[in-house]
Scaffold this active site. Structure first.
Site, PDB file in Angstrom:
ATOM      1  N   CYS A 108     -41.753 -98.657 -26.401  1.00 25.45           N
ATOM      2  CA  CYS A 108     -42.433 -97.537 -25.755  1.00 25.45           C
ATOM      3  C   CYS A 108     -42.263 -96.277 -26.604  1.00 25.45           C
ATOM      4  O   CYS A 108     -41.320 -96.148 -27.367  1.00 25.45           O
ATOM      5  CB  CYS A 108     -41.913 -97.237 -24.353  1.00 25.45           C
ATOM      6  SG  CYS A 108     -41.969 -98.636 -23.246  1.00 25.45           S
ATOM      7  N   ARG A 117     -45.631 -98.332 -31.029  1.00 22.41           N
ATOM      8  CA  ARG A 117     -44.419 -98.679 -30.279  1.00 22.41           C
ATOM      9  C   ARG A 117     -44.731 -99.440 -28.990  1.00 22.41           C
ATOM     10  O   ARG A 117     -43.826 -99.915 -28.299  1.00 22.41           O
ATOM     11  CB  ARG A 117     -43.641 -97.412 -29.929  1.00 22.41           C
ATOM     12  CG  ARG A 117     -43.233 -96.592 -31.120  1.00 22.41           C
ATOM     13  CD  ARG A 117     -42.546 -95.324 -30.692  1.00 22.41           C
ATOM     14  NE  ARG A 117     -41.261 -95.607 -30.102  1.00 22.41           N
ATOM     15  CZ  ARG A 117     -40.118 -95.680 -30.776  1.00 22.41           C
ATOM     16  NH1 ARG A 117     -40.117 -95.482 -32.067  1.00 22.41           N
ATOM     17  NH2 ARG A 117     -38.981 -95.935 -30.158  1.00 22.41           N
ATOM     18  N   TRP A 164     -44.797-100.500 -23.749  1.00 23.62           N
ATOM     19  CA  TRP A 164     -44.733-101.926 -24.067  1.00 23.62           C
ATOM     20  C   TRP A 164     -43.904-102.535 -22.945  1.00 23.62           C
ATOM     21  O   TRP A 164     -42.693-102.332 -22.866  1.00 23.62           O
ATOM     22  CB  TRP A 164     -44.069-102.138 -25.429  1.00 23.62           C
ATOM     23  CG  TRP A 164     -44.103-103.558 -25.889  1.00 23.62           C
ATOM     24  CD1 TRP A 164     -45.147-104.196 -26.493  1.00 23.62           C
ATOM     25  CD2 TRP A 164     -43.057-104.522 -25.781  1.00 23.62           C
ATOM     26  NE1 TRP A 164     -44.803-105.496 -26.763  1.00 23.62           N
ATOM     27  CE2 TRP A 164     -43.529-105.730 -26.341  1.00 23.62           C
ATOM     28  CE3 TRP A 164     -41.757-104.500 -25.269  1.00 23.62           C
ATOM     29  CZ2 TRP A 164     -42.762-106.882 -26.407  1.00 23.62           C
ATOM     30  CZ3 TRP A 164     -40.991-105.653 -25.331  1.00 23.62           C
ATOM     31  CH2 TRP A 164     -41.500-106.828 -25.895  1.00 23.62           C
ATOM     32  N   ASN A 213     -38.055 -94.333 -22.466  1.00 22.73           N
ATOM     33  CA  ASN A 213     -38.113 -95.393 -23.481  1.00 22.73           C
ATOM     34  C   ASN A 213     -36.752 -96.063 -23.479  1.00 22.73           C
ATOM     35  O   ASN A 213     -35.731 -95.394 -23.614  1.00 22.73           O
ATOM     36  CB  ASN A 213     -38.394 -94.771 -24.855  1.00 22.73           C
ATOM     37  CG  ASN A 213     -38.172 -95.754 -25.980  1.00 22.73           C
ATOM     38  OD1 ASN A 213     -38.414 -96.954 -25.821  1.00 22.73           O
ATOM     39  ND2 ASN A 213     -37.709 -95.269 -27.110  1.00 22.73           N
ATOM     40  N   GLY A 214     -36.714 -97.373 -23.300  1.00 19.27           N
ATOM     41  CA  GLY A 214     -35.431 -98.093 -23.300  1.00 19.27           C
ATOM     42  C   GLY A 214     -35.348 -99.035 -22.127  1.00 19.27           C
ATOM     43  O   GLY A 214     -36.367 -99.398 -21.526  1.00 19.27           O
ATOM     44  N   GLU A 233     -42.346-115.317 -44.905  1.00 15.08           N
ATOM     45  CA  GLU A 233     -42.970-114.039 -44.591  1.00 15.08           C
ATOM     46  C   GLU A 233     -44.499-114.187 -44.519  1.00 15.08           C
ATOM     47  O   GLU A 233     -45.142-113.630 -43.632  1.00 15.08           O
ATOM     48  CB  GLU A 233     -42.556-112.994 -45.632  1.00 15.08           C
ATOM     49  CG  GLU A 233     -43.206-111.633 -45.501  1.00 15.08           C
ATOM     50  CD  GLU A 233     -43.050-110.994 -44.135  1.00 15.08           C
ATOM     51  OE1 GLU A 233     -42.255-111.475 -43.315  1.00 15.08           O
ATOM     52  OE2 GLU A 233     -43.749-110.004 -43.868  1.00 15.08           O
ATOM     53  N   LYS A 252     -46.704-113.272 -41.240  1.00 15.33           N
ATOM     54  CA  LYS A 252     -47.794-112.286 -41.336  1.00 15.33           C
ATOM     55  C   LYS A 252     -49.064-112.852 -40.736  1.00 15.33           C
ATOM     56  O   LYS A 252     -49.748-112.216 -39.965  1.00 15.33           O
ATOM     57  CB  LYS A 252     -47.987-111.956 -42.813  1.00 15.33           C
ATOM     58  CG  LYS A 252     -48.333-110.586 -43.188  1.00 15.33           C
ATOM     59  CD  LYS A 252     -47.262-109.540 -43.101  1.00 15.33           C
ATOM     60  CE  LYS A 252     -46.416-109.551 -41.896  1.00 15.33           C
ATOM     61  NZ  LYS A 252     -45.205-108.869 -41.887  1.00 15.33           N
ATOM     62  N   GLU A 298     -48.829-113.436 -36.763  1.00 16.55           N
ATOM     63  CA  GLU A 298     -48.751-112.274 -35.869  1.00 16.55           C
ATOM     64  C   GLU A 298     -50.057-111.505 -35.746  1.00 16.55           C
ATOM     65  O   GLU A 298     -50.306-110.893 -34.716  1.00 16.55           O
ATOM     66  CB  GLU A 298     -47.583-111.341 -36.252  1.00 16.55           C
ATOM     67  CG  GLU A 298     -47.756-110.563 -37.530  1.00 16.55           C
ATOM     68  CD  GLU A 298     -46.611-109.581 -37.770  1.00 16.55           C
ATOM     69  OE1 GLU A 298     -46.259-109.364 -38.922  1.00 16.55           O
ATOM     70  OE2 GLU A 298     -46.071-109.021 -36.798  1.00 16.55           O
ATOM     71  N   HIS A 358     -39.965-135.405 -44.619  1.00 14.62           N
ATOM     72  CA  HIS A 358     -38.959-135.814 -43.628  1.00 14.62           C
ATOM     73  C   HIS A 358     -39.454-135.611 -42.199  1.00 14.62           C
ATOM     74  O   HIS A 358     -38.655-135.551 -41.278  1.00 14.62           O
ATOM     75  CB  HIS A 358     -37.644-135.075 -43.891  1.00 14.62           C
ATOM     76  CG  HIS A 358     -37.085-135.395 -45.240  1.00 14.62           C
ATOM     77  ND1 HIS A 358     -36.470-136.593 -45.520  1.00 14.62           N
ATOM     78  CD2 HIS A 358     -37.118-134.713 -46.413  1.00 14.62           C
ATOM     79  CE1 HIS A 358     -36.126-136.632 -46.799  1.00 14.62           C
ATOM     80  NE2 HIS A 358     -36.515-135.496 -47.360  1.00 14.62           N
ATOM     81  N   LYS A 372     -44.152-102.119 -32.694  1.00 16.45           N
ATOM     82  CA  LYS A 372     -43.568-101.901 -34.015  1.00 16.45           C
ATOM     83  C   LYS A 372     -42.052-101.857 -33.977  1.00 16.45           C
ATOM     84  O   LYS A 372     -41.383-102.422 -34.817  1.00 16.45           O
ATOM     85  CB  LYS A 372     -44.114-100.587 -34.579  1.00 16.45           C
ATOM     86  CG  LYS A 372     -43.641-100.253 -35.966  1.00 16.45           C
ATOM     87  CD  LYS A 372     -44.344-101.102 -36.985  1.00 16.45           C
ATOM     88  CE  LYS A 372     -43.861-100.825 -38.392  1.00 16.45           C
ATOM     89  NZ  LYS A 372     -44.221-101.940 -39.289  1.00 16.45           N
TER      90      LYS A 372
HETATM   91  O1  M6R Z   1     -37.685-102.263 -37.709  1.00 14.63           O
HETATM   92  P1  M6R Z   1     -37.154-103.591 -38.131  1.00 14.63           P
HETATM   93  O2  M6R Z   1     -37.340-103.832 -39.591  1.00 14.63           O
HETATM   94  O3  M6R Z   1     -35.722-103.803 -37.743  1.00 14.63           O
HETATM   95  O4  M6R Z   1     -38.022-104.648 -37.366  1.00 14.63           O
HETATM   96  C1  M6R Z   1     -37.724-106.010 -37.411  1.00 14.63           C
HETATM   97  C2  M6R Z   1     -38.912-106.839 -36.965  1.00 14.63           C
HETATM   98  O5  M6R Z   1     -39.245-106.538 -35.651  1.00 14.63           O
HETATM   99  C3  M6R Z   1     -40.132-106.596 -37.850  1.00 14.63           C
HETATM  100  O6  M6R Z   1     -39.824-106.838 -39.183  1.00 14.63           O
HETATM  101  C4  M6R Z   1     -41.311-107.490 -37.423  1.00 14.63           C
HETATM  102  O7  M6R Z   1     -41.000-108.830 -37.613  1.00 14.63           O
HETATM  103  C5  M6R Z   1     -42.531-107.090 -38.242  1.00 14.63           C
HETATM  104  N1  M6R Z   1     -43.273-106.120 -37.536  1.00 14.63           N
HETATM  105  C6  M6R Z   1     -43.424-108.222 -38.547  1.00 14.63           C
HETATM  106  O8  M6R Z   1     -44.459-107.803 -39.370  1.00 14.63           O
END
Ligand code: M6R
Length: 608
Positions: free
Chosen positions: A2, A27, A75, A100-101, A481, A485, A488, A504, A603
């Site tokens: 949030c 966020r 969120w 937020n939290g 990675e 990508k 997501e 395997h 994010k």
């Molecule tokens: O802010 P952070 O790097 O700690 O976030 C960790 C993950 O939430 C973040 O890397 C997430 O996997 C990415 N948004 C994916 O693209």
């Protein structure tokens, strides 16, 4: 998760709040709302969906009109996304707030408040704080905040309006981030700097249990006893343009293109006399020499950057590295010994699991080194040693440039470690460092070279139900990675597999036409990877091969080949990351998805 904002000034408050919330939509973006003092009363507007849905609703039903208010983009954690569960929440007649939290003991508190006759409208933990604060309020905001904070457990940043304090906005935080911006004749609160950068680059960082009072007289700070606190004014080194799209269709594409500069800005100040130099970050050859076990702890993309770090550090420095997912590490009673090095990687510096993992490691006597992008964030402030990455603000939920700078730091560390451990000599360290400094130029070229191919090839992925990424060694680390990508932002299932492990079990998934993205940049493993590619090709896979321009491969090995420049083998993931990012990006674009704000994500993950 949030985002919260608040404004006190002369401008149209609703306009400022909505504008600031737009910069925080990364966020969370499943509902939004604002509350503004209008003619002596708090007027609230909130709506499920994106900020634009709120704007539309206000156009229909009226925009709150005034100069003091708070706003929120959500969120959802407690209660579905809905107008009722959206913030701001009123706790009765006296208090309206945004949060937020997470309030961990909200259930107990809610039961107590219900037994006192309080009636709840929403399913949120936030309404519990609002009701509690309202209940505790007897005309003295600081006393009520103090009493409330003594009762709530968890993480929170709150922006609070008291109905009988029309010229004032209060803010307080514990764990969740909050800044207080100071402009000319106006003040702000926000979860993050981009929200206010259009108006001011000057801000204070609110610390745990500190209270900020914003009014037309400016801003003042006190602790829970009401004792005044003097704070240091900070200046953000971002400008508005850095936080906006700059002509690109999406933030993600802009951020992919910003990678050469981000890497350059991150590594250049860390190179002295042609060698990596991290002394200013508290990392010296002396510190590294005595370290015999390293843990890299992080989440998501940051954890994948750690995987690259593992291969590089183990290969060059011969020090064992365990990479751990932060949410696993913190609960699995890790075998940390005093003197072990725990590296925490985080773009936001606020990821709840990574922060908790770091605190645990410290408690267990480890040395902690944080690699963080967001200046002044919690992880940055609490680590023993700190290397800031200089990627600038990353707005797209899918991380690209933050990953790139994180791995660039992994290389600096790997080279320095190897030198400190006597595994390479100065001349070799200088050679590797020099190649690293040339990466930004290669990145620039790679982005231009592969962009069109990636866009074209992505069209062959659009209808896939599932696909595989395969590679060996560093190519496997990078594949993880690439796979994250793609899934997501395109919503296509994918998995990264060590190429040699396919037979395997997983190879049984291959059916006619299934796309397999094979990364083969590690020349020393090339023959083996090619054999694995042939195995999937023979079973009907459509193979997209990422390899360097010099490798000779038979024309029947792959259906499509994306060629990148050849540099030092261990540094190839920096270039090979680009086509994987662009393939994911274009697949998402062609599927008509919201690239920068994929569904169900946010994010900054400040909840467990
Ligand atoms: O802010 P952070 O790097 O700690 O976030 C960790 C993950 O939430 C973040 O890397 C997430 O996997 C990415 N948004 C994916 O693209």
């Amino acid at each position: 998760m949030c985002g919260i904002v608040g404004y006190v000034g002369k401008k149209d408050c609703s306009e400022v709040l909505v504008d600031a919330l737009r910069k925080l939509e990364y966020r969370g973006y499943d509902s939004a709302g604002i509350a503004v003092f209008e003619d002596g009363k708090i007027k609230v507007a909130k709506e499920k969906g994106r900020l634009d849905d709120l704007v539309e609703k206000m156009k229909r039903e009226g925009v709150p009109c005034g100069h003091i208010g708070v706003g929120h983009t959500r969120w959802a954690t407690h209660g579905v996304p809905s107008a009722t569960n959206s913030h701001p929440h009123a706790g009765g007649d006296k208090v309206t707030l945004v949060h937020n939290g997470i309030i961990e003991n909200y259930k107990e508190l809610k039961e107590q408040l219900i037994s006192l006759g309080r009636v709840f409208k929403s399913e949120t933990d936030t309404e519990v704080v609002a009701q509690l604060l309202d209940y505790n309020y007897e005309g003295d905001p600081i006393a009520a905040i103090k009493k409330t904070l003594a009762q709530v457990e968890g993480s929170f940043a709150l922006g609070i309006l008291f109905a009988d304090r029309q010229g004032e906005l209060y803010a307080v935080r514990r764990e969740s981030p909050l800044i207080v911006g100071v402009g000319e004749d106006e003040t702000f609160i926000a979860s993050d700097v981009p929200a206010i950068i259009k108006y001011t680059n000057q801000y204070y960082l609110l610390e745990h249990d500190e209270i900020a009072l914003l009014s037309e007289n400016g801003v003042s700070f006190c602790d829970l006893e009401g004792d005044k606190i003097e704070k240091e004014l900070k200046v953000a080194d971002w400008n508005q343009e850095a936080a906006e799209k700059g002509g690109y269709e999406h933030y993600m594409l802009k951020e992919i293109h910003e990678q050469p500069t981000a890497v350059k800005t991150t590594i250049t100040p860390r190179i002295s006399h042609k060698l990596p130099c991290l002394e200013e970050c508290g990392v010296t050859a002396e510190t590294l020499k005595d370290i015999n076990q390293i843990y890299i702890v992080a989440c998501g993309t940051a954890m994948h950057a750690g995987m690259v770090g593992k291969y590089v550090i183990e290969k060059l420095a011969r020090v064992p590295v365990v990479v751990d997912i932060a949410s696993e590490f913190r609960y699995r009673e890790p075998l940390i010994n005093e003197g072990d090095l725990v590296i925490i990687i985080s773009q936001s510096g606020e990821t709840a699991d990574s922060l908790a993992a770091m605190r645990l490691a410290k408690k267990m006597g480890a040395k902690t080194l944080a690699i963080v992008n967001a200046k002044g964030s919690s992880i940055a402030r609490e680590a023993d040693m700190l290397i800031y990455t200089h990627a600038g603000p990353e707005i797209a939920v899918a991380s690209t440039k933050a990953y790139m700078v994180q791995i660039s730091v992994m290389y600096l560390l790997g080279f320095l470690f190897a030198l400190a451990k006597g595994k390479i000599d100065e001349a070799e360290c200088m050679r590797l460092t020099e190649i690293l400094t040339s990466v930004p130029e290669y990145l620039e070229k790679t982005i231009n070279d592969v962009d069109k191919d990636c866009e074209d090839i992505s069209k062959h992925l659009l209808e896939a139900d599932s696909l595989l990424y395969i590679g060996r060694g560093l190519d496997y680390a990078l594949s993880m990675e690439g796979s994250l990508k793609l899934k997501e932002i395109s919503y296509i299932h994918s998995e990264a597999y060590a190429a040699g492990e396919l037979k395997h079990g997983t190879i049984s998934l291959i059916t006619e036409g299934m796309p397999v993205i094979a990364v083969a940049t590690q020349v020393s493993l090339l023959d083996k990877t090619i054999s694995n590619i042939k195995e999937v090709k023979a079973r009907g896979a459509v193979v997209i091969l990422v390899c360097d321009k010099e490798i000779q491969v038979d024309c029947d090995v792959a259906d499509y080949i994306i060629r990148i420049d050849k540099i030092e083998e261990c540094l190839m993931p920096m270039l090979a990351a680009v086509p994987l990012q662009l393939l994911a990006y274009y697949t998402s674009v062609h599927r008509g998805n919201d690239v920068d704000k994929p569904r169900n994500l946010a994010k900054s993950v400040t909840v467990e």
